[in-house]
Design a protein around this motif. Sequence first.
Motif: not given
Length: 413
Positions: A300-311, A320-325, A383-394
Amino acid sequence: MPNRPSTFAKAGDSWAGLRALILSFYLPALMVTLGQGLLAPILPLFAVDFDISYGLIGLVLAGEGIGTLIADVPTGVIQRRFGNKQVMMMGILVKALSVFLLFFAPTIWAVLALRLVAGFGRSMYTVSAHVYVTDQVGLSQRGKAISMFGGTHRLGGFIGPAVGGVIAGMLGLRAVFIFVGLVTAIGLVLVTLFTLKGKREKRGALQPDGHELHIRSVLKSNSRVLASAGTAQIFGQMIRAGRIIIIPLFAAEVLGLAVDQIGLIVSISVAVDFSLFVVAGWLMDRVGRKFAIVPCFGIQALGMALVPFAASYSGLLFAAVLIGIGNGLGSGSMMTLGADLSPARTRGEFLGVWRLIGDMGHTGAPLVVGVVADILVLSSAIWVIAGSGLAAAGIFLLFVPETLKRKQPLAAA
């Protein structure tokens, strides 16, 4: 044997036990979560129509979570006194009425008040439902049973956003609230007709040994695991709640997509999410809880980090699909972990505290998104929300025990 046999163990067939819960437990949960799914793409856009700041939008979207936070621990006590069925019924009724009345809300403050009340109802329903399913199943089947409960959430989330988008497009945003109130009320009818009182409910009166001390003793005796697992759950629930807010806002405010397109993106993401709940249950029961939990939040953290790059529409859909996985791999994982950790004697109180901790993260996400977006830009909040997912996993990987392995010898005793 120190623990009473579970319903599944008595039946001798785990799938037969699961089928026995369909009308009494899974279908009511589906109706409640279908209503929640209908609201997913609507509430952010409904709040925007009041021409308010991102910060106030975040507060409105967090309103239900704030109400849930207030009610979680008291609900654990109420559940013991009145029983699972009664509290589930009260919770669904409160939730249905509060959403229905949004149709008439004249100001954003009325909307906020009704979202707070909806949170009270959600807490009453979810805590009592959590205790109910935990009492009905044994440890070795708990991941499967609760992941199916999570599956109902995902099915409702899959169907709901697309339908909500269509209704809003045809009849207006407010019409969705009428529909949600009616759908949620169906869940109340199902609980009333098919959910039976169990043994715990019949002895749900206050205990003679000083029930008022149970919350304090739960916190004291479980302080270490609540500190580690609870912190991780806060971060994990932040990314789970954040995705629901960020995807519609980014789609509307940055990409300029229409409401029906936004609903379709959310529904496709949830469809992928929903398709993995069986995998999640298998992982938790056969391999270990952490084998589902850690990938859940990492992906989920990876998918969220990709959102700002969506054009474009397709770029946002991919993220969104990666986040769903990721979220699908953790279907029911937080409920399963909480059930594993809960002491049998004070289960309602412990799960009330456990849900309070998780709801802190769920409630904090809209506030974080709103405040950071107001101060900086929306992409910074992402980016803050993506970081929260990475922190949870760790934290789950390094500091939280594997409850399946720890509990297995006791279950076999």
